[in-house]
Design a protein around this motif. Structure first.
Motif, PDB file in Angstrom:
ATOM      1  N   CYS A   1       0.889  -1.122   0.075  1.00 44.20           N
ATOM      2  CA  CYS A   1      -0.103   0.030   0.095  1.00 44.20           C
ATOM      3  C   CYS A   1       0.964   1.196   0.078  1.00 44.20           C
ATOM      4  N   MET A   2       1.940   1.291   0.781  1.00 45.34           N
ATOM      5  CA  MET A   2       2.780   2.229   0.949  1.00 45.34           C
ATOM      6  C   MET A   2       3.490   2.449  -0.648  1.00 45.34           C
ATOM      7  N   MET A   3       3.878   1.396  -1.103  1.00 49.28           N
ATOM      8  CA  MET A   3       4.569   1.674  -2.579  1.00 49.28           C
ATOM      9  C   MET A   3       3.482   2.080  -3.597  1.00 49.28           C
ATOM     10  N   GLU A   4       2.246   1.959  -3.525  1.00 49.51           N
ATOM     11  CA  GLU A   4       1.253   2.336  -4.290  1.00 49.51           C
ATOM     12  C   GLU A   4       1.209   3.679  -3.982  1.00 49.51           C
ATOM     13  N   PHE A   5       0.819   4.223  -2.829  1.00 51.39           N
ATOM     14  CA  PHE A   5       0.623   5.821  -2.800  1.00 51.39           C
ATOM     15  C   PHE A   5       1.677   6.704  -2.697  1.00 51.39           C
ATOM     16  N   LEU A   6       2.919   5.961  -2.793  1.00 51.92           N
ATOM     17  CA  LEU A   6       4.336   6.875  -3.190  1.00 51.92           C
ATOM     18  C   LEU A   6       4.318   7.423  -4.510  1.00 51.92           C
ATOM     19  N   LYS A   7       3.437   6.878  -5.295  1.00 52.68           N
ATOM     20  CA  LYS A   7       3.386   6.944  -6.697  1.00 52.68           C
ATOM     21  C   LYS A   7       2.483   8.209  -6.924  1.00 52.68           C
ATOM     22  N   LEU A   8       1.824   8.964  -5.979  1.00 51.44           N
ATOM     23  CA  LEU A   8       1.133   9.983  -5.944  1.00 51.44           C
ATOM     24  C   LEU A   8       2.099  11.226  -6.218  1.00 51.44           C
ATOM     25  N   GLU A   9       3.160  11.275  -5.673  1.00 54.66           N
ATOM     26  CA  GLU A   9       4.151  12.501  -5.620  1.00 54.66           C
ATOM     27  C   GLU A   9       4.398  12.826  -7.041  1.00 54.66           C
ATOM     28  N   LYS A  10       4.262  11.886  -8.153  1.00 56.75           N
ATOM     29  CA  LYS A  10       4.577  12.010  -9.386  1.00 56.75           C
ATOM     30  C   LYS A  10       3.344  12.384 -10.346  1.00 56.75           C
ATOM     31  N   ILE A  11       2.342  12.208  -9.979  1.00 55.93           N
ATOM     32  CA  ILE A  11       0.832  12.375 -10.697  1.00 55.93           C
ATOM     33  C   ILE A  11       0.307  13.899 -10.650  1.00 55.93           C
TER      34      ILE A  11
END
Length: 200
Positions: free
Chosen positions: A10-20
């Motif tokens: 879950c943490m790895m998924e939400f870390l993607k938000l930084e680049k969206i």
């Protein structure tokens, strides 16, 4: 063990938000909301990493209490992200924009609450692709038929001629080749991207 796996996944998924960063009519507003969600996630993640307890201690429930709190936050974040991605999809004016949005969010779209809300959009996407194919076929048919018009001869009579829809600034053969290639790419691109999406 599954608890730890889900936490890290879950943490790895939400870390993607930084680049969206989304575009569209409400792009700036929606991007700002994504930034806010990421900031909340990042704060919670930082606080969790600063905990000094032993998460593997069987006699301590502190970790599981923190994990339960984390899941509550995740539910909230997913609901808000679902609203954001669905609104942005609805504002996409082309298949290119829709596919770019899906690619940008990636596996975040598979998160339970996001998937529940976004999955119906794939039906809309298929309709958009079909419309793109129909439009391309219409362009092709229009060119095949050409535009019927007429011109006045030296004898003062009118005779029918066909006006090509291909760029007049290019030699006929080169123009036709370029036009055919553009139509082919217009058809292939959305179909290829649609096949990459694993949704029924």
């Amino acid at each position: 063990m599954p608890t730890f796996q889900e936490l890290f996944r879950c943490m790895m998924e939400f870390l993607k938000l930084e680049k969206i960063e989304v575009s569209g009519i409400s792009g700036n507003i929606l991007s700002g909301q994504i930034v806010q969600i990421f900031a909340e996630f990042n704060d919670f993640n930082t606080n969790l990493q600063q905990k000094n307890y032993d998460a593997l201690d069987p006699e301590s429930n502190t970790f599981f209490e923190d994990y339960a709190t984390f899941k509550e936050h995740v539910t909230n974040w997913e609901k808000r992200l679902a609203t954001i991605v669905c609104q942005n999809f609805d504002e996409c004016s082309s298949t290119e924009g829709a596919f770019k949005l899906i690619e940008m969010f990636g596996t975040l779209l598979d998160r339970p609450l996001i998937s529940e809300n976004f999955t119906p959009k794939y039906t809309t996407l298929v309709k958009m692709v079909n419309q793109e194919l129909d439009t391309t076929k219409q362009i092709f048919d229009d060119h095949q038929n050409a535009v019927q018009t007429s011109t006045k001869t030296e004898e003062g009579q009118y005779k029918p001629i066909k006006v090509s829809l291909v760029d007049k600034n290019m030699p006929p053969v080169a123009g036709l080749l370029k036009w055919s290639q553009e139509l082919r790419e217009r058809i292939q691109s959305p179909v290829v991207q649609l096949k990459k999406i694993n949704h029924g």
